[in-house]
Design an enzyme around this catalytic site. Structure first.
Site, mmCIF file in Angstrom:
data_model
loop_
_atom_site.group_PDB
_atom_site.id
_atom_site.type_symbol
_atom_site.label_atom_id
_atom_site.label_comp_id
_atom_site.label_asym_id
_atom_site.label_seq_id
_atom_site.Cartn_x
_atom_site.Cartn_y
_atom_site.Cartn_z
ATOM 1 N N GLU A 4 4.483 14.090 -2.165
ATOM 2 C CA GLU A 4 4.796 13.620 -3.522
ATOM 3 C C GLU A 4 3.676 14.053 -4.468
ATOM 4 O O GLU A 4 2.521 13.663 -4.276
ATOM 5 C CB GLU A 4 4.924 12.095 -3.522
ATOM 6 C CG GLU A 4 5.395 11.557 -4.853
ATOM 7 C CD GLU A 4 5.488 10.033 -4.881
ATOM 8 O OE1 GLU A 4 4.521 9.373 -4.463
ATOM 9 O OE2 GLU A 4 6.530 9.518 -5.321
ATOM 10 N N CYS A 33 9.412 7.664 -9.181
ATOM 11 C CA CYS A 33 9.599 7.720 -7.728
ATOM 12 C C CYS A 33 10.860 8.499 -7.397
ATOM 13 O O CYS A 33 10.981 9.055 -6.312
ATOM 14 C CB CYS A 33 9.681 6.315 -7.166
ATOM 15 S SG CYS A 33 10.900 5.304 -7.997
ATOM 16 N N GLU A 54 8.637 -0.779 -1.824
ATOM 17 C CA GLU A 54 9.375 0.308 -2.485
ATOM 18 C C GLU A 54 8.359 1.403 -2.754
ATOM 19 O O GLU A 54 7.481 1.244 -3.609
ATOM 20 C CB GLU A 54 9.965 -0.176 -3.819
ATOM 21 C CG GLU A 54 10.949 -1.310 -3.696
ATOM 22 C CD GLU A 54 12.301 -0.867 -3.175
ATOM 23 O OE1 GLU A 54 12.560 0.351 -3.135
ATOM 24 O OE2 GLU A 54 13.073 -1.741 -2.778
ATOM 25 N N LYS A 67 0.207 -9.310 -10.002
ATOM 26 C CA LYS A 67 -0.944 -8.415 -10.195
ATOM 27 C C LYS A 67 -0.404 -7.096 -10.760
ATOM 28 O O LYS A 67 0.189 -6.300 -10.055
ATOM 29 C CB LYS A 67 -1.678 -8.181 -8.867
ATOM 30 C CG LYS A 67 -3.004 -7.476 -9.086
ATOM 31 C CD LYS A 67 -2.996 -6.184 -8.417
ATOM 32 C CE LYS A 67 -3.308 -4.855 -8.707
ATOM 33 N NZ LYS A 67 -3.581 -4.223 -9.910
#
Ligand code: NAP
Length: 498
Positions: free
Chosen positions: A384, A283, A249, A174
């Site tokens: 973040e 990231c 992750e 996906k």
């Protein structure tokens, strides 16, 4: 306009829903790159059944032979590198240099998988009883759901799909709604490379619908996910309840430390690259720069001068240094964080607003942004942001620098610039992160080394290198007793048995 279809059981098919969604260029929102079929639970069901059926055959193919198909895929991707990188830059907004790097990471990972086909090492060890062997084998897990974000649209699916297939699993992929074109190209390449029908299946559609249907499906044995900690936590809850093997992750709040003995020119190169590559949407992006008080003013001046001069614009122009952010919502989120930073008392000294006028009005461009007077506990230093925003934090010594670096809920990447070997060693020992760079920026992972983070950055797995095969295999322990009698572990002694 071409409509991109799902790939199920070796066929390109539209969703049963008849619905579609658009893939647009973040540098020019008027440009539609493609129309993609929008899937439902029913499409997921077909894809999972196709993967389940193919697993019986694929899991029996010898790993070196599966590896040969990965090698062919690597070669095709290499031939098409420029074409795929151009599409990637268009749909994701990364500058061409970085887009080529994203594709190269996919190529490297596929070649690594090819090599792994002739390794897939496991252990054997002596038995405590005579005339008995004890050994282990790596077995595939079953059908894996692979769910990836938009910020590395080739590298991240490649990190998961190549090792998953090499190890004998089948996959339902996906891809992200914001960069589905690269997923199409990758799966097309796997098809051309000779991956048999059903082994890789591609289902376009939203996380809420397609993603959730995968998490709860009883025939999905594993979920390999990269994305935000928020969605990761949801996946852990939903797929965890169904006792699936899950690798996560997730996000980061990475920092670069600059010590008073650092080579400041080098530290500057690293900080600019770490903070503004992919417009800060990695990231591993550097979003905090922790600088020793003795060099703080000088380094800040150098940094601001370079950041101010960065050429922001069309990613396809080879001279552009920073492209747009992915979409309007992301740009709004970045801007909200800038407002939060100001309200919290941090001082905005560069950027802090969208770029306006000319080509900028067509896309989602944001100015390279710098905050100073940042307290390590402020939200802009803790959460973040995923944009071109850096927070400068002044510290007195190495211990304080490391405490500040460690003081968030994340633990992905980290960096220290120092010429003092003892500082470097202490940093390696004390920093709580999955990755530490010495005299290098927080970004720049290589595909053959473990990749992942501690704390809220993941759930303890490592992608990349040999460690990704821990995710995509189950260990089978085998005891072979050739003594011709019943031997009882922990009970019989070797003297009796011998
Ligand atoms: P995201 O919103 O978490 O989405 C990631 C993927 O999950 C997308 O395919 C998304 O689909 C799907 N998804 C959303 N909700 C879901 C649900 N309820 N169930 C199943 N799937 C669902 O992340 P993003 O904004 O695309 O990517 C940015 C994030 O990824 C950042 O936090 C970044 O740090 C992280 N990241 C981590 C790493 C790492 O290796 N640690 C690497 C790169 C990026 P839709 O696109 O359809 O919403």
């Amino acid at each position: 306009m071409k409509e991109y279809l799902n790939y199920i059981d070796g066929k390109w098919v539209p969703s049963k829903s008849g619905r579609t969604f658009e893939n647009r260029n973040p540098a020019n929102w008027d440009e539609i790159i493609g129309i993609f079929t929008k899937s439902t639970k029913e499409d997921v069901e077909e894809a999972v059944q196709s993967a389940k059926k193919a697993y019986k055959m694929w899991s029996k193919v010898p790993a070196p032979k599966r590896g040969e198909i990965m090698r062919r895929a690597a070669e095709i991707l290499l031939e098409r590198k420029e074409e795929v990188a151009t599409l990637l830059a268009k749909e994701n907004g990364k500058i061409m240099k970085e887009a080529r790097g994203d594709v190269q990471e996919g190529i490297d990972t596929a070649f690594y998988a090819f090599g792994e086909g002739r390794r897939l090492f496991s252990f054997n060890t002596p038995s405590e009883l005579p005339d008995k062997f004890a050994l282990t084998f790596r077995m595939p897990v079953g059908v894996f759901a692979v769910i990836t974000p938009w910020n590395f649209p080739i590298a991240l699916p490649a990190w998961k799909i190549f090792p998953a297939l090499l190890a004998g699993n089948t996959v339902v992929f996906k891809p992200p709604s914001d960069a589905p074109g690269c997923a199409y190209e990758l799966v097309k390449i796997l098809e051309e490379a000779g991956v048999p029908p059903g082994v890789i299946n591609l289902v376009f559609g939203g996380g809420g619908e397609v993603g959730e249907a995968l998490l709860t499906h009883s025939d999905i044995r594993g979920v390999a996910f990269t994305g935000s900690s928020e969605v990761g936590s949801r996946i852990a809850e939903v797929a965890g309840k169904h006792l699936k093997k899950i690798s996560l992750e997730l996000g980061g709040k990475n920092a670069q430390i600059v010590m008073d003995d650092a080579n400041l020119e080098l530290a500057l190169e690293g900080a600019i690259w770490g903070a503004y590559a992919t417009a800060g949407q990695r990231c591993t992006a550097t979003s905090r720069i922790i600088v020793h008080e003795k060099v703080f003013d000088k380094f800040l001046e150098m940094f601001v001068e370079r950041a101010k001069a960065l050429k922001v614009g069309n990613p396809l122009d080879e001279t552009t240094e920073m492209g747009p952010v992915i979409n309007e919502a992301q740009r709004n989120k970045i801007h909200e964080y800038v407002e939060i930073g100001k309200k919290e008392g941090a001082k905005l000294i560069l950027g802090g607003e969208p770029l306006k006028g000319g080509e900028y009005d067509k896309g989602w461009f944001y100015k390279p942004t710098v905050f100073i007077d940042v307290d390590p506990n402020m939200r802009i230093a803790q959460e973040e942001i995923f944009g071109p925003v850096v927070a400068f934090i002044k510290v007195k010594n190495l211990d304080e620098a490391i405490d500040v670096l460690n003081g968030t809920m994340y633990g992905l990447s980290s960096s220290i610039y120092t010429q003092d070997v003892n500082n470097a060693m202490r940093a390696i020992q004390r920093i709580e992160a999955g990755i530490t760079y010495i005299n290098g920026p927080t970004i720049g992972a290589e595909c053959h080394l473990p990749f992942g983070g501690v704390k809220h950055t993941g759930n303890g797995h490592r992608e990349g290198g040999w460690t990704v095969y821990e995710i995509f295999t189950e260990m089978k322990t085998v005891y072979i007793d050739f003594s011709g009698k019943l031997q009882k572990a922990q009970i019989d002694t070797w003297e009796e048995q011998g």
